[in-house]
Scaffold this motif. Structure first.
Motif, PDB file in Angstrom:
ATOM      1  N   UNK A 596       2.883 -25.050  24.681  1.00  0.00           N
ATOM      2  CA  UNK A 596       2.136 -25.095  23.852  1.00  0.00           C
ATOM      3  C   UNK A 596       1.461 -26.022  23.678  1.00  0.00           C
ATOM      4  N   UNK A 597       2.370 -26.975  23.942  1.00  0.00           N
ATOM      5  CA  UNK A 597       2.022 -27.873  23.312  1.00  0.00           C
ATOM      6  C   UNK A 597       1.727 -29.066  24.380  1.00  0.00           C
ATOM      7  N   UNK A 598       1.898 -28.562  25.243  1.00  0.00           N
ATOM      8  CA  UNK A 598       0.693 -29.039  27.060  1.00  0.00           C
ATOM      9  C   UNK A 598      -0.305 -28.752  27.120  1.00  0.00           C
ATOM     10  N   UNK A 599      -0.382 -27.820  26.702  1.00  0.00           N
ATOM     11  CA  UNK A 599      -2.133 -27.301  26.848  1.00  0.00           C
ATOM     12  C   UNK A 599      -2.873 -28.153  25.798  1.00  0.00           C
ATOM     13  N   UNK A 600      -2.228 -28.133  24.526  1.00  0.00           N
ATOM     14  CA  UNK A 600      -2.953 -28.694  23.068  1.00  0.00           C
ATOM     15  C   UNK A 600      -3.168 -30.186  24.284  1.00  0.00           C
ATOM     16  N   UNK A 601      -2.105 -30.994  24.191  1.00  0.00           N
ATOM     17  CA  UNK A 601      -2.703 -32.306  25.324  1.00  0.00           C
ATOM     18  C   UNK A 601      -4.171 -32.410  26.198  1.00  0.00           C
ATOM     19  N   UNK A 602      -3.741 -31.141  27.010  1.00  0.00           N
ATOM     20  CA  UNK A 602      -5.261 -30.653  27.618  1.00  0.00           C
ATOM     21  C   UNK A 602      -6.190 -30.516  27.685  1.00  0.00           C
ATOM     22  N   UNK A 603      -6.325 -29.850  26.606  1.00  0.00           N
ATOM     23  CA  UNK A 603      -7.403 -30.190  25.531  1.00  0.00           C
ATOM     24  C   UNK A 603      -7.908 -30.951  24.888  1.00  0.00           C
ATOM     25  N   UNK A 604      -7.533 -31.640  24.076  1.00  0.00           N
ATOM     26  CA  UNK A 604      -7.671 -32.753  23.600  1.00  0.00           C
ATOM     27  C   UNK A 604      -8.031 -33.366  24.767  1.00  0.00           C
ATOM     28  N   UNK A 605      -7.508 -33.776  26.117  1.00  0.00           N
ATOM     29  CA  UNK A 605      -8.137 -34.588  27.157  1.00  0.00           C
ATOM     30  C   UNK A 605      -9.761 -34.053  27.919  1.00  0.00           C
ATOM     31  N   UNK A 606      -9.468 -32.273  27.213  1.00  0.00           N
ATOM     32  CA  UNK A 606     -10.977 -31.828  27.949  1.00  0.00           C
ATOM     33  C   UNK A 606     -11.968 -32.212  26.675  1.00  0.00           C
ATOM     34  N   UNK A 607     -11.985 -32.074  25.942  1.00  0.00           N
ATOM     35  CA  UNK A 607     -12.686 -32.485  24.364  1.00  0.00           C
ATOM     36  C   UNK A 607     -13.331 -34.104  24.795  1.00  0.00           C
ATOM     37  N   UNK A 608     -11.903 -34.651  24.429  1.00  0.00           N
ATOM     38  CA  UNK A 608     -12.736 -36.613  24.309  1.00  0.00           C
ATOM     39  C   UNK A 608     -13.416 -37.100  25.586  1.00  0.00           C
ATOM     40  N   UNK A 609     -13.111 -36.166  27.489  1.00  0.00           N
ATOM     41  CA  UNK A 609     -14.155 -36.595  28.550  1.00  0.00           C
ATOM     42  C   UNK A 609     -15.243 -35.742  27.243  1.00  0.00           C
TER      43      UNK A 609
END
Length: 861
Positions: A596-609
């Protein structure tokens, strides 16, 4: 050329003489002072001895030798000062003769000869203090007219005595002082060197004309310093009031170009790609230089900045035309950006623009690196740097990788590089009216380089940023290079090439591969692969290859070329997509909170891009992590998944993980730890650095503290900050121990603010892990073996010993031990062993494996 302060070229003989004199000076001052003093004693003594043998006057010879030595020493120490002294001595001798021209007996106090001799004092003082002019030339220019006026007035108006001569000399000094005063320092202007415009072009040529192309001599503010090769000085022909001729010619050229029909071959291009370089001997126009720039692929920010520089020069011309005092818009520049982005090409375009506007006598660009500036010993560097600047005078000096001039190693200053920087700064100041220096390199390293010397930042204030090429721009460059070879990509090859460029850009390694240079190498390698393919096919068929086949590059050729070039790139592999990376994470057994936490990190990175692509304010993404949990819970595996996520989003060059422990970071003595840690970080750049048992870097068991571990932590913190854009660091260990590590240094807690807690595995998860490991090894557990395994895992979890046993590693250990027991059983069967005997793990195998582990399980059973 004198459009904005004249420029000229130094005769080759003059440049050679100066080089010889500078070498002599360098060698002289390399001699220790004591040895020079001893030579000053021995030489007069030797001269006196020779005079005695030849029956010459010994005292006179000795005194004459001493005088010669003193004059030589002072000349080498201060050539400008001794040149002025020589001019003054000649004037003193001449003033005595001129004084005799005045009729009547000499006045005891107002002797004309004495008054003329006294004129040398203010002339010498002012000459040495004026900047922008050679002092001896100022003294000569002031005293020669004074002597002529004195001789004329002695015959016509002798009653005025030396007054007219003083008036003439002081008038010349006043003029020179006024011209020098108009020269402003670089620090006063943000854009670089500025200078008062003086008069028009003496040779009557327009902006396209130039003087001798070698351009070797620095000029003063009035442009009167350089001499022509034939020994005559350029005069200032009376030019009609109004705009300088070069400005009028430039406007006439532009008006003529605008008036021509579009199909006229003489019409200046306005945006088309340039057809080639300006032919040798043909001076470029501003329009041609800007057209060449417009024809370059990409680099829109660079093009805008260069156009603004050209506009500022033209504005200076218009101000001059209106009679407004105008500053010379020459400036020293800094080019920052990755390699292969056209910095050298843009430097050549700028040189042509400066030359076309009449700011430089030549469009020549001299390219240099550290090796061209630094000598073999101290003292030789200044000579080598000065020789290189002399070669570039009148044009542009382009210093690539300029940051390498400050190459401190292990805390030791770079004395050779510093000597080159100091010499370069001095010549940039002395020859600012006749030279443009461009320093180029990577942005972060150039920032550190400019900060290393306050003079660099003030003199090189104009910065041009070169962006990396995008996929479409790389494809355009590839087609351009192929076209120059009369080759072409077919449609599948073009699509394959674009896919490769998109992958390279997404992974952020286009700068490391070399941007445009990588594309050029790629097209050349594809052409070689095509040739190999065509020749091999020709041997297998009767007909010869067609002309179309000989010039067409296919997708197969692109794949072969790409593989050839990237196999030399460390760690290059096909980057996964984000879906593949997260799919690998989801396939892992258990670890629901971690997923769950890694999915959150990936989502944050996607949104930042996405925010960055839309020009919105973006918070820098989290790049450094702390993994806490017992051993065997998949921390290393999740670190690999995290690396694949970052690589899929283009935030890392590759998904590789470098695993290290304390022993890999700490050296044998203080100082060695930083070097070893830096080497480890360098090996992980572009990927993930995984530090297992990171808490061991703070070992409280050492009396007085763990200095070695603290040094490793400090180095890691610095590199985590400096290389945050191309490195992910994961610190892993037990929760309590990691809390102690983070509390030991405030910088750790602030930089490693993303914590991922790994829970222990339960019995069902351990059983599934055991089944997965067996399936990956081509084996299968029998039903009874699975029942026994379930009991073992339940007992281990129930007693709270699963962390001690290693969680997932415990399941792997049981499988490996059971496989070893099964191998003994199957080997005893020999040829009678069936496939089931070779692949099935039985309950007996599990029991025998457990019996081998009883020393670890004694408390459990």
């Amino acid at each position: 050329m004198t459009l904005f302060g004249g420029s000229g070229s130094r005769p080759a003989a003059g440049a050679a003489a100066r080089d010889l004199f500078e070498r002599l000076r360098g060698r002289y001052f390399q001699v220790p002072p004591g040895l020079r003093f001893l030579g000053g004693v021995v030489l007069p003594a030797g001269a006196a001895a020779v005079a005695a043998v030849l029956n010459l006057p010994v005292p006179t010879t000795a005194v004459f030798t001493v005088i010669l030595l003193v004059v030589a020493h002072l000349t080498l120490r201060s050539p400008a000062g001794m040149a002025v002294v020589a001019v003054v001595v000649v004037w003193l001798a001449s003033s005595a003769g001129i004084g005799r021209l005045y009729p009547g007996p000499p006045h005891p106090y107002l002797n004309a000869g004495v008054l003329l001799a006294l004129l040398a004092l203010p002339v010498a003082v002012v000459s040495l203090r004026l900047r922008g002019y050679a002092p001896w030339r100022t003294a000569t220019v002031a005293l020669v007219p004074a002597g002529v006026v004195a001789a004329a007035s002695a015959l016509s108006v002798p009653g005025l005595s030396a007054g007219p001569a003083w008036a003439a000399g002081l008038a010349v000094l006043g003029y020179r002082w006024d011209q020098a005063r108009r020269t402003s320092s670089a620090e006063a202007y943000e854009t670089g060197w500025v200078q008062e415009q003086s008069g028009g072009r003496p040779d009557g040529r327009g902006a396209r004309g130039s003087g001798p192309s070698d351009g070797r001599t620095p000029t003063g503010p009035d442009g009167a310093t350089p001499d022509k090769a034939d020994g005559t000085s350029p005069g200032h022909d009376g030019e009609a009031a109004g705009s300088p001729e070069a400005t009028r010619v430039a406007h006439d050229e532009r008006a003529a170009a605008d008036a021509r029909p579009p199909d006229d071959p003489r019409a200046a291009p306005t945006g088309a790609a340039p057809t080639g370089a300006v032919p040798t001997g043909a001076a470029p126009t501003v329009g041609e230089a800007l057209a060449e720039l417009a024809g370059m692929t990409g680099l829109e920010p660079v093009k805008r900045q260069v156009r603004s520089i050209a506009a500022s020069i033209e504005a200076a011309h218009l101000r001059a035309e209106a009679g407004v005092p105008t500053e010379k818009p020459l400036r020293h520049l800094v080019f920052v950006g990755p390699s292969g982005t056209g910095k050298t090409t843009v430097a050549r375009v700028l040189a042509r623009i400066f030359h076309a506007f009449g700011l430089l006598p030549s469009a020549t660009v001299v390219e240099a690196t550290r090796a061209d500036l630094v000598g073999e010993y101290l003292g030789a560097t200044a000579l080598k740097t000065n020789a290189l600047v002399d070669a570039a005078l009148g044009g542009v000096l382009f210093v690539d990788e300029a940051y390498s001039l400050v190459n401190a190693s292990e805390g030791q200053p770079d004395r050779f590089g510093d000597e080159a920087v100091q010499a370069l700064l001095k010549r940039a100041e002395d020859d600012r009216g006749n030279l443009v220096v461009i320093l180029a390199g990577y942005e972060d390293r150039m920032d550190a380089f400019l900060d290393s010397n306050p003079g660099l930042a003030s003199r090189f204030a104009t910065r041009v940023h070169f962006p990396s090429y995008g996929p479409d721009e790389l494809l355009e460059i590839a087609e351009l290079h192929a076209g120059r070879r009369d080759d072409r990509f077919d449609q599948p090859a073009r699509a394959r090439l674009r896919d490769k460029f998109v992958d390279v850009h997404r992974r952020g390694i286009v700068d490391e591969l070399g941007n445009g240079r990588f594309v050029r190498s790629l097209t050349e390698a594809a052409a070689r692969a095509r040739d190999v393919r065509v020749v091999a096919a020709d041997r297998d068929r009767d007909r010869a290859p067609t002309a179309e086949e000989l010039v067409t590059l296919t997708a197969r050729d692109v794949d072969a070329a790409f593989g050839e070039l990237t196999e030399r790139y460390r760690g290059y592999a096909e980057a996964p997509t984000l879906e593949e990376a997260l799919g690998e994470l989801d396939a892992m057994i258990g670890l629901a909170p971690v997923k769950r936490q890694v999915h959150q990190v990936a989502a944050q990175l996607q949104v930042a891009r996405m925010r960055r692509e839309q020009g919105l304010v973006t918070r820098p993404p989290t790049r450094h992590f702390v993994f806490t949990g017992p051993p065997g819970t998949g921390k290393t595996t999740v670190a690999r998944v995290l690396g694949r996520v970052f690589a899929a989003l283009g935030l890392l060059a590759r998904p590789d993980v470098v695993e290290v422990q304390r022993a890999d970071l700490v050296g044998e003595h203080l100082g060695a730890t930083a070097l070893r840690t830096n080497r480890v970080v360098d090996s992980a750049l572009g990927g993930v650095l995984f530090v297992d048992e990171a808490y061991s870097l703070v070992n409280s068991g050492y009396s007085g503290g763990d200095a070695f571990g603290a040094e490793a932590v400090q180095t890691l913190l610095k590199r985590a900050e400096d290389d945050r854009d191309r490195l992910v660091i994961v610190l892993a260990g037990y929760p309590a121990d990691m809390d102690r590590l983070l509390a030991s240094n405030p910088g750790l807690a602030s930089r490693f603010d993303e914590r991922v807690d790994f829970p222990s595995y339960g019995p069902d998860e351990l059983l599934r892990i055991a089944q997965l490991i067996a399936r990956q090894g081509g084996d299968v557990w029998s039903d009874t073996a699975l029942d026994d395994l379930a009991l073992v895992f339940q007992r281990a979890v129930g007693l709270g010993r699963v962390d001690e046993l290693g969680n997932g590693r415990f399941a792997r250990t049981l499988y490996e031990k059971a496989s070893a027991v099964r191998a003994l059983r199957a080997a005893a069967l020999g040829d009678a062993a069936t496939p089931a005997d070779l692949t099935t793990l039985t309950a007996g195998d599990v029991h025998d494996a457990l019996s081998e582990l009883t020393h670890r399980l004694s408390r459990m059973w």
